[in-house]
Design a protein around this motif. Structure first.
Motif, short mmCIF file in Angstrom:
data_model
loop_
_atom_site.label_atom_id
_atom_site.label_comp_id
_atom_site.label_asym_id
_atom_site.label_seq_id
_atom_site.Cartn_x
_atom_site.Cartn_y
_atom_site.Cartn_z
N THR A 32 0.83 -1.20 0.00
CA THR A 32 0.00 0.00 0.00
C THR A 32 0.86 1.25 0.00
N GLY A 35 2.21 1.89 -3.36
CA GLY A 35 1.18 2.50 -4.19
C GLY A 35 1.01 3.98 -3.92
N TRP A 40 -0.92 5.41 -7.11
CA TRP A 40 -1.69 4.36 -7.77
C TRP A 40 -2.10 3.36 -6.70
N SER A 41 -3.23 2.73 -6.85
CA SER A 41 -3.69 1.78 -5.83
C SER A 41 -3.00 0.43 -6.01
N TYR A 42 -1.68 0.45 -5.92
CA TYR A 42 -0.87 -0.75 -6.12
C TYR A 42 -1.15 -1.81 -5.06
N SER A 45 -3.76 -4.29 -6.06
CA SER A 45 -3.30 -5.24 -7.09
C SER A 45 -2.28 -6.22 -6.54
#
Length: 125
Positions: A32, A35, A40-42, A45
Motif C-alpha cells: 500500500t 502504491g 496508484w492503488s498498487y 493489485s
C-alpha cells in the motif's frame, strides 16, 4: 487437484500462525505504501485478498477481492507451514501464492518447496 507449497523454518518451534498473519499484514502495508508513492492503488493489485480465519483452527485462508483471485489456504503441518491452492484457485492465485511464499520464506529464513517441487534455500545472512 489441490497443490501445496511448504515453508520449513530452521527451527519448527519458532513458527505459528500469528507470526504468518503478522507478516501478511506487513506485506499488505508495504504494498500500500508503494502504491502511495506511485500515486496508484498498487496495494489492491499486489495483495487482492482479505484474511479470513476460523476460531480454533490450525489454518486460515485468503479470500480474493475480485474474480481473478479466489482463495489461498495457509496452515500448519508437520513440515512447518503449508500453503494450499484448492481446485477452484485461479492462475492469479498461484502467481500470488508463489510471491507470498517467497516473501514469507525470506522473512522466516525458511526452506521453500514451491508448488512445482523446486526448492529455494534462504541463508542466515
Amino acid at each position: 487437484m489441490p497443490q501445496s507449497a511448504y515453508l520449513t523454518p530452521r527451527e519448527i518451534g519458532d513458527i505459528n500462525l500469528a507470526t504468518v498473519k503478522d507478516l501478511l499484514i506487513y506485506y499488505e502495508e508495504i504494498m500500500t505504501k508503494t502504491g502511495e508513492q506511485l500515486s496508484w492503488s498498487y496495494g489492491d493489485s499486489a495483495y487482492p485478498y482479505e484474511l479470513v480465519e476460523k476460531e480454533g483452527n490450525e489454518w486460515f485462508y485468503l479470500k480474493g477481492k475480485n474474480e481473478n483471485y479466489r482463495m489461498i489456504i495457509i496452515g500448519l503441518s508437520e513440515k512447518g507451514i503449508q500453503v494450499v491452492l484448492p481446485d477452484q484457485s485461479t492462475h492469479g492465485d498461484k502467481a500470488k501464492a508463489n510471491e507470498l511464499c517467497k516473501f514469507l520464506a525470506m522473512k522466516l529464513k525458511a526452506e521453500l518447496t514451491l508448488f512445482n517441487g523446486r526448492v529455494i534455500h534462504h541463508s542466515q545472512k
